[in-house]
Design an enzyme around this catalytic site. Structure first.
Site, short mmCIF file in Angstrom:
data_model
loop_
_atom_site.label_atom_id
_atom_site.label_comp_id
_atom_site.label_asym_id
_atom_site.label_seq_id
_atom_site.Cartn_x
_atom_site.Cartn_y
_atom_site.Cartn_z
N SER A 267 41.10 45.30 38.25
CA SER A 267 42.11 44.25 38.15
C SER A 267 43.49 44.83 37.85
O SER A 267 43.93 45.70 38.57
CB SER A 267 41.65 43.23 37.10
OG SER A 267 42.22 41.99 37.37
N HIS A 408 35.15 38.14 40.34
CA HIS A 408 36.08 39.16 39.82
C HIS A 408 35.45 39.83 38.60
O HIS A 408 35.36 39.21 37.53
CB HIS A 408 37.36 38.40 39.44
CG HIS A 408 38.50 39.26 39.01
ND1 HIS A 408 39.20 40.04 39.89
CD2 HIS A 408 39.08 39.42 37.79
CE1 HIS A 408 40.17 40.66 39.23
NE2 HIS A 408 40.11 40.30 37.97
C1 GTR Z 1 45.27 37.92 36.53
C2 GTR Z 1 46.34 38.44 37.44
C3 GTR Z 1 45.73 39.41 38.38
C4 GTR Z 1 44.86 40.43 37.68
C5 GTR Z 1 44.11 39.86 36.52
C6 GTR Z 1 43.55 40.86 35.52
O1 GTR Z 1 45.65 36.91 35.73
O2 GTR Z 1 46.92 37.38 38.09
O3 GTR Z 1 46.74 40.03 39.15
O4 GTR Z 1 45.60 41.51 37.29
O5 GTR Z 1 44.86 39.01 35.76
O6 GTR Z 1 44.06 41.94 35.35
O7 GTR Z 1 42.59 40.51 34.85
#
Ligand code: GTR
Length: 430
Positions: A267, A408
């Site tokens: 992420s 995710h």
């Molecule tokens: C989210 C963000 C993503 C990603 C994620 C994370 O809120 O929009 O780009 O980076 O966080 O890192 O968990």
């Protein structure tokens, strides 16, 4: 009553308007609504000169792309600090039931007492010859969160509150031990003969917008009473810089094969691992897990998270110049395939997850594919897949890609593919 009614309704109108203004701008999830776009050619220099040989890539185009990403997206990468030093590692050579050596090393970024520092945790397998190849990655909730091992120091720095993970008043507690073990299959990694090194990203730079004062930013003070320079380093640059400092240490550790270190991140930390791999060629393999916008996903595809969302939610991640591209993606002199291409000819792996639509899995695949011509110019096989591969069917060349089922996250499936990829490249070239 009659007099109050209009007042109430205009207040609610105002509240509604305020809510609309404060709401995050909408995201598109419809492929058919993505406007046509043209990607900048990684093999054409800014002045139009075509790049036809590795030397022109190396001496002209690569530095040009690195400069674009440094000045327009992440901010320039600060040099290693002059006061960098390491405390003597604290070692338990009988960790995890005797299967591993555990080391904990404090990496100090300056000579100043109380200056910024980072704690690196290492597990090294015992049943293989050393030095061992290693995976290096930053974690979100402290080293103690990656495994219930009671010997891991509990992180004492600022951390985002999380009831489920036992983080209260911005500090970890004993209840935080092992809460993220699902993302760090330590025994599985050791069983395949790899060492694992990890540090808490908040040691390097706490992940909130404090005006760039805390963490490593304290080492790079902005000129007083002046706006931040357009290329001032954002948090992603700071975290990537921290990964390079971890590498500085790993190069001194006789148990680690520093020529075979894969940098991996998830992420926002996947964005970070790509930037670390682009800026520091000591990383032999670079892995992006679900990195999305500002990571592997193409900016020009208006699908899921866009610059307008990310610079609003996380203004501190990028350099000031990046905000100019909100809703102006077509004007970017680069796109994220060029970030991936900066890793070439070293192996790079991009991983997506089917349900992670916010990160635009197809945009991640297309960026990996658009980096392929650079890999081929440099004499490697690039990415074999011509179309996006089916779920759970990796395509593996010098660029690797998979989209797995699920959300995710980082799963054992992801780790198994990264270890397969490392085995394939490092066995071929020990
Ligand atoms: C989210 C963000 C993503 C990603 C994620 C994370 O809120 O929009 O780009 O980076 O966080 O890192 O968990």
């Amino acid at each position: 009553m009659r007099l109050q009614a209009p007042a109430v309704s205009s207040l609610s109108l105002w509240l509604l308007a305020a809510a609309v203004t404060a709401a995050p701008p909408a995201a598109n999830y419809d492929e058919s609504k993505i406007a046509p776009y043209t990607l900048p050619d990684p093999l054409v220099c800014s002045d139009g000169t075509p790049v036809r040989d590795p030397a022109t890539w190396r001496t002209r185009r690569r530095p040009e792309i690195l400069a674009l990403l440094s000045t327009q997206e992440y901010g320039r990468m600060p040099a290693p600090p002059p006061g960098l030093h390491f405390e003597a590692p604290r070692v338990d050579s009988n960790a995890l039931g005797g299967t591993a050596t555990r080391k904990q090393v404090r990496i100090l970024f300056s000579d100043r007492p109380g200056g910024p520092s980072m704690d690196l945790l290492l597990y090294i397998p015992k049943d293989r010859p050393r030095p061992a190849p290693a995976f290096l990655g930053l974690n979100f909730y402290g080293n103690h969160s990656i495994h219930p091992d009671p010997g891991i120091d509990l992180n004492t720095n600022w951390m985002r509150d999380n009831k489920e993970f036992g983080v209260a008043n911005n500090r970890a507690t004993e209840a935080s031990r092992g809460v993220r073990a699902n993302r760090w299959p330590v025994e599985r990694i050791l069983a395949r003969g790899f060492a694992l090194a990890t540090a808490y990203y908040g040691d390097i730079d706490p992940d909130f917008d404090d005006g760039f004062k805390n963490g490593a930013h304290a080492l790079w003070p902005a000129p007083p009473d002046a706006p931040r320079p357009p290329d001032a380093p954002g948090a992603i640059t700071a975290w990537a810089w921290g990964l390079s400092r971890a590498m500085d240490y790993l190069q001194t550790d006789p148990d680690i094969d520093a020529r075979h270190v894969a940098v991996m991140g998830h992420s926002r930390l996947g964005k970070t691992s790509l930037w670390a791999g682009a800026t520091d060629e000591r990383f032999a393999i670079v892995i992006s897990n679900n990195s999305g916008c500002g990571g592997a996903a193409l900016h020009r595809r208006d699908f899921g998270e866009q610059i307008r969302h990310i610079t609003r939610a996380f203004p501190h991640w990028f350099c000031p110049a990046f905000s100019a591209y909100v809703d102006r993606e077509a004007e970017l002199p680069f796109d994220q395939h060029m970030l991936i291409a900066l890793v070439a000819p070293r192996p790079v792996y991009i991983a997506s997850a089917e349900e992670d639509r916010w990160a635009d899995p197809r945009g991640e695949f297309l960026a990996a594919k658009a980096a392929d011509p650079v890999y081929r110019l440099l004499g490697t096989p690039g990415l074999p897949a011509t179309d996006m591969p089916p779920i759970n069917s990796p395509s593996s060349g010098t660029i690797g890609y998979h989209i797995r089922d699920g959300k995710h996250d980082v799963t054992d499936y992801d780790w198994d593919r990264y270890m397969d990829f490392a085995d394939k490249h490092w066995r071929a070239q020990p």
